[in-house]
Design a protein around this motif. Structure first.
Motif, PDB file in Angstrom:
ATOM      1  N   ASP A  64       0.926  -1.304  -0.083  1.00 43.45           N
ATOM      2  CA  ASP A  64      -0.113   0.117  -0.018  1.00 43.45           C
ATOM      3  C   ASP A  64       0.925   1.260   0.075  1.00 43.45           C
ATOM      4  O   ASP A  64       0.384   2.437   0.191  1.00 43.45           O
ATOM      5  CB  ASP A  64      -0.964   0.006   1.262  1.00 43.45           C
ATOM      6  CG  ASP A  64      -0.378   0.022   2.446  1.00 43.45           C
ATOM      7  OD1 ASP A  64       1.073  -0.135   2.468  1.00 43.45           O
ATOM      8  OD2 ASP A  64      -0.908  -0.179   3.657  1.00 43.45           O
ATOM      9  N   GLU A  65       2.181   1.137   0.048  1.00 46.67           N
ATOM     10  CA  GLU A  65       3.029   2.374  -0.246  1.00 46.67           C
ATOM     11  C   GLU A  65       3.674   2.395  -1.753  1.00 46.67           C
ATOM     12  O   GLU A  65       4.648   2.959  -1.837  1.00 46.67           O
ATOM     13  CB  GLU A  65       4.025   2.283   0.902  1.00 46.67           C
ATOM     14  CG  GLU A  65       3.477   2.510   2.296  1.00 46.67           C
ATOM     15  CD  GLU A  65       4.805   2.786   3.335  1.00 46.67           C
ATOM     16  OE1 GLU A  65       5.820   2.893   2.982  1.00 46.67           O
ATOM     17  OE2 GLU A  65       4.311   2.443   4.515  1.00 46.67           O
ATOM     18  N   SER A  66       3.056   1.834  -2.602  1.00 44.65           N
ATOM     19  CA  SER A  66       3.292   1.908  -4.040  1.00 44.65           C
ATOM     20  C   SER A  66       4.935   1.173  -4.178  1.00 44.65           C
ATOM     21  O   SER A  66       5.452   1.229  -5.064  1.00 44.65           O
ATOM     22  CB  SER A  66       3.344   3.089  -4.353  1.00 44.65           C
ATOM     23  OG  SER A  66       2.157   3.744  -4.484  1.00 44.65           O
ATOM     24  N   ILE A  67       5.345   0.342  -3.165  1.00 45.74           N
ATOM     25  CA  ILE A  67       6.582  -0.412  -3.292  1.00 45.74           C
ATOM     26  C   ILE A  67       6.276  -1.744  -3.784  1.00 45.74           C
ATOM     27  O   ILE A  67       5.531  -2.467  -2.984  1.00 45.74           O
ATOM     28  CB  ILE A  67       7.279  -0.317  -1.867  1.00 45.74           C
ATOM     29  CG1 ILE A  67       7.844   1.117  -1.716  1.00 45.74           C
ATOM     30  CG2 ILE A  67       8.513  -1.317  -2.114  1.00 45.74           C
ATOM     31  CD1 ILE A  67       8.498   1.354  -0.262  1.00 45.74           C
ATOM     32  N   THR A  68       6.749  -2.321  -4.825  1.00 46.23           N
ATOM     33  CA  THR A  68       6.752  -3.853  -5.212  1.00 46.23           C
ATOM     34  C   THR A  68       7.859  -4.357  -5.229  1.00 46.23           C
ATOM     35  O   THR A  68       8.901  -4.068  -5.685  1.00 46.23           O
ATOM     36  CB  THR A  68       6.130  -3.842  -6.629  1.00 46.23           C
ATOM     37  OG1 THR A  68       4.784  -3.400  -6.760  1.00 46.23           O
ATOM     38  CG2 THR A  68       5.885  -5.232  -7.263  1.00 46.23           C
ATOM     39  N   GLY A  69       8.007  -5.503  -4.458  1.00 50.44           N
ATOM     40  CA  GLY A  69       9.200  -6.470  -4.477  1.00 50.44           C
ATOM     41  C   GLY A  69       9.124  -7.540  -5.412  1.00 50.44           C
ATOM     42  O   GLY A  69       8.097  -8.047  -5.569  1.00 50.44           O
ATOM     43  N   SER A  70      10.142  -7.965  -5.887  1.00 49.06           N
ATOM     44  CA  SER A  70      10.232  -8.966  -6.985  1.00 49.06           C
ATOM     45  C   SER A  70      11.320  -9.751  -6.714  1.00 49.06           C
ATOM     46  O   SER A  70      12.424  -9.608  -6.300  1.00 49.06           O
ATOM     47  CB  SER A  70      10.162  -8.363  -8.194  1.00 49.06           C
ATOM     48  OG  SER A  70       9.117  -7.207  -8.547  1.00 49.06           O
ATOM     49  N   THR A  71      11.107 -11.012  -7.411  1.00 51.14           N
ATOM     50  CA  THR A  71      12.055 -11.967  -7.780  1.00 51.14           C
ATOM     51  C   THR A  71      11.717 -12.742  -8.988  1.00 51.14           C
ATOM     52  O   THR A  71      10.613 -12.683  -9.378  1.00 51.14           O
ATOM     53  CB  THR A  71      12.173 -13.031  -6.572  1.00 51.14           C
ATOM     54  OG1 THR A  71      13.454 -13.712  -6.717  1.00 51.14           O
ATOM     55  CG2 THR A  71      10.973 -13.908  -6.263  1.00 51.14           C
ATOM     56  N   ALA A  72      12.558 -13.518  -9.450  1.00 45.59           N
ATOM     57  CA  ALA A  72      12.533 -14.036 -10.734  1.00 45.59           C
ATOM     58  C   ALA A  72      12.737 -15.432 -10.856  1.00 45.59           C
ATOM     59  O   ALA A  72      13.443 -15.929 -10.048  1.00 45.59           O
ATOM     60  CB  ALA A  72      12.915 -13.297 -11.883  1.00 45.59           C
ATOM     61  N   VAL A  73      12.387 -16.203 -12.107  1.00 51.31           N
ATOM     62  CA  VAL A  73      12.908 -17.359 -12.518  1.00 51.31           C
ATOM     63  C   VAL A  73      12.217 -18.738 -11.699  1.00 51.31           C
ATOM     64  O   VAL A  73      12.808 -19.560 -11.064  1.00 51.31           O
ATOM     65  CB  VAL A  73      14.404 -17.540 -12.304  1.00 51.31           C
ATOM     66  CG1 VAL A  73      14.805 -18.891 -12.974  1.00 51.31           C
ATOM     67  CG2 VAL A  73      15.304 -16.451 -13.147  1.00 51.31           C
ATOM     68  N   LEU A  74      10.998 -18.154 -11.302  1.00 54.33           N
ATOM     69  CA  LEU A  74      10.143 -19.297 -10.977  1.00 54.33           C
ATOM     70  C   LEU A  74       9.564 -20.411 -11.821  1.00 54.33           C
ATOM     71  O   LEU A  74       9.405 -20.133 -12.874  1.00 54.33           O
ATOM     72  CB  LEU A  74       9.062 -18.707 -10.271  1.00 54.33           C
ATOM     73  CG  LEU A  74       9.043 -18.045  -8.858  1.00 54.33           C
ATOM     74  CD1 LEU A  74       9.568 -16.449  -9.022  1.00 54.33           C
ATOM     75  CD2 LEU A  74       7.798 -17.806  -7.996  1.00 54.33           C
ATOM     76  N   SER A  75       9.559 -21.561 -11.293  1.00 53.11           N
ATOM     77  CA  SER A  75       8.850 -22.790 -11.944  1.00 53.11           C
ATOM     78  C   SER A  75       7.325 -22.479 -12.073  1.00 53.11           C
ATOM     79  O   SER A  75       6.939 -21.806 -11.105  1.00 53.11           O
ATOM     80  CB  SER A  75       9.372 -23.850 -11.434  1.00 53.11           C
ATOM     81  OG  SER A  75       8.754 -24.191 -10.106  1.00 53.11           O
ATOM     82  N   ALA A  76       6.648 -23.149 -12.722  1.00 59.76           N
ATOM     83  CA  ALA A  76       5.205 -23.049 -12.941  1.00 59.76           C
ATOM     84  C   ALA A  76       4.523 -23.643 -11.264  1.00 59.76           C
ATOM     85  O   ALA A  76       3.681 -23.083 -10.710  1.00 59.76           O
ATOM     86  CB  ALA A  76       4.524 -23.851 -14.096  1.00 59.76           C
ATOM     87  N   GLU A  77       5.100 -24.716 -10.782  1.00 57.71           N
ATOM     88  CA  GLU A  77       4.907 -25.274  -9.692  1.00 57.71           C
ATOM     89  C   GLU A  77       5.182 -24.350  -8.422  1.00 57.71           C
ATOM     90  O   GLU A  77       4.299 -24.357  -7.610  1.00 57.71           O
ATOM     91  CB  GLU A  77       5.704 -26.759  -9.399  1.00 57.71           C
ATOM     92  CG  GLU A  77       5.316 -27.753 -10.560  1.00 57.71           C
ATOM     93  CD  GLU A  77       6.121 -27.615 -11.923  1.00 57.71           C
ATOM     94  OE1 GLU A  77       5.896 -28.376 -12.797  1.00 57.71           O
ATOM     95  OE2 GLU A  77       7.132 -26.665 -12.024  1.00 57.71           O
TER      96      GLU A  77
END
Length: 395
Positions: A64-77
């Motif tokens: 709700d403070e307009s900050i988005t945390g991300s990570t990548a290279v997930l599998s579909a599972e």
């Protein structure tokens, strides 16, 4: 601050590349079956524009403070577990309360304490650290107590490179010229090849040593596909060529085998592993039994950044070294630059997968003259390169 949404999105893009991504593949545990060992590498599709088709699943945790945390290279599972099991726990939670979120997630998945469940929780934890870094305007390694240095040496992993002698010599020369002080190779030969297979591994190491010179470190990755006699034979017959470590020679669960292997090797070569182990409890068991010299737990698989801090403390107390596995350069950099050089002396750089995994990042991590500089972007540096995203698909 509260979490308002948890999203998994698949991005599609096109990565310029001269020829196929893979020239060869690593040995697999299933190669004990002859009909499976003959299979070549699974190639990344080529798009109509001539580039390789890159598809990567990102996890985005919105606040709700307009900050988005991300990570990548997930599998579909992994993505499925995040969305169906962990998302209900995350909505409305304080994203800075990483210890509580990790503990609740772990306790709620009694059958997910390893494998896909723990990998999903790991991705969430890494995304939360990205939020924390952005919230305080500093790289994650600063929040963990760093930086302990300005840059670190990187060793090059040649996963996917041709194992033909001329190609090995050429690639080794290129990597040494690029400043790498260590090179890891992935032999295709194993116990099913008998002593001829040992001879091929020895020839590979000899070719690398001749092309690299006397001071470059050589590592071998068997990816859980050798056995005790084959590993001992390789270690003894390459002793004069000074291999630094043999990585995952046995299946991850074969702790008795690793104990026997270390007794028989008698310090000829270091044994590395642990990337397929999970959490402080798994690594702690390996340490108690003194099975490895170098521990390679993966923050994106084995518990996230929060858990890898605890793993690092255990490895340090055990008098061993910790070189996090190279699935996520961003998470590995956060841990490395917050750790003593005596504990984490270097980082791994996968020569082919590094660019692929980071294709959609505006500021990817890459070595310069064989060294990786301390990140400066807030959080984990997961800002997307929007011009590289050709299509999106919410999961």
């Amino acid at each position: 601050m509260k979490i308002t949404d948890v999203r998994c999105v698949e991005y599609t893009g096109s990565m310029p590349h001269d020829g196929p991504l893979w020239d060869d593949r690593l040995r697999r545990p299933t190669d004990v079956y002859q009909e499976l060992s003959a299979a070549g590498p699974t190639q990344v599709p080529v798009r109509d524009d001539g580039g390789l088709e890159v598809r990567t699943i990102f996890l985005h945790v919105d606040t709700d403070e307009s900050i988005t945390g991300s990570t990548a290279v997930l599998s579909a599972e992994q993505a499925h577990t995040v969305l169906t099991v962990l998302r209900p726990q995350l909505l409305g939670a304080d994203p800075l309360a990483t210890e509580r979120i990790w503990d609740v997630g772990y306790r709620s998945m009694i059958h997910g304490r390893a494998g896909v469940g723990m990998m999903a929780l790991s991705a969430v934890d890494c995304a939360l650290w990205d939020i924390r870094g952005q919230r305080f305007g500093v790289p994650v390694h600063v929040l963990l107590g760093g930086p302990t240095r300005d840059d670190v040496p990187a060793y090059a992993s040649t996963l996917g490179d041709s194992l033909a002698a001329d190609d090995v010599a050429r690639r080794t020369g290129e990597l040494v010229g690029a400043g790498f002080g260590g090179i890891k190779w992935f032999p295709r030969w194993g116990p099913d090849s008998g002593h001829a297979g040992v001879d091929r591994v020895v020839e590979l190491v000899a070719t690398v040593r001749q092309a690299a010179g006397p001071h470059v470190e050589i590592m071998l990755d068997a990816w859980s596909s050798w056995d005790i006699p084959f590993t001992v034979a390789v270690a003894r017959e390459t002793e004069a060529l000074r291999v630094r470590w043999i990585e995952e020679p046995l299946p991850a669960d074969d702790t008795a085998g690793y104990a026997a292997l270390r007794r028989r090797l008698g310090g000829i070569v270091q044994i590395a592993g642990g990337e397929h182990e999970y959490t402080r409890w798994g690594i702690g068991r390996l340490l108690r039994e003194d099975l490895l010299d170098v521990y390679q737990a993966d923050p994106h698989w084995g518990g996230g950044i929060s858990e890898m801090v605890r793993v690092g403390a255990l490895v340090s107390a055990g008098g061993r070294q910790f070189v996090p596995h190279g699935q996520s350069l961003q998470c590995n950099a956060a841990l490395t630059f917050a750790a003593s050089p005596g504990l984490v002396p270097e980082m791994e750089y996968l020569r082919r997968l590094g660019p692929l995994y980071q294709h959609f990042l505006a500021d990817p991590i890459a070595p310069v003259d064989g060294r990786i500089a301390a990140p400066t972007a807030p959080g984990l540096g997961m800002t997307p390169a929007t011009d590289r995203i050709l299509d999106t698909r919410p999961l």
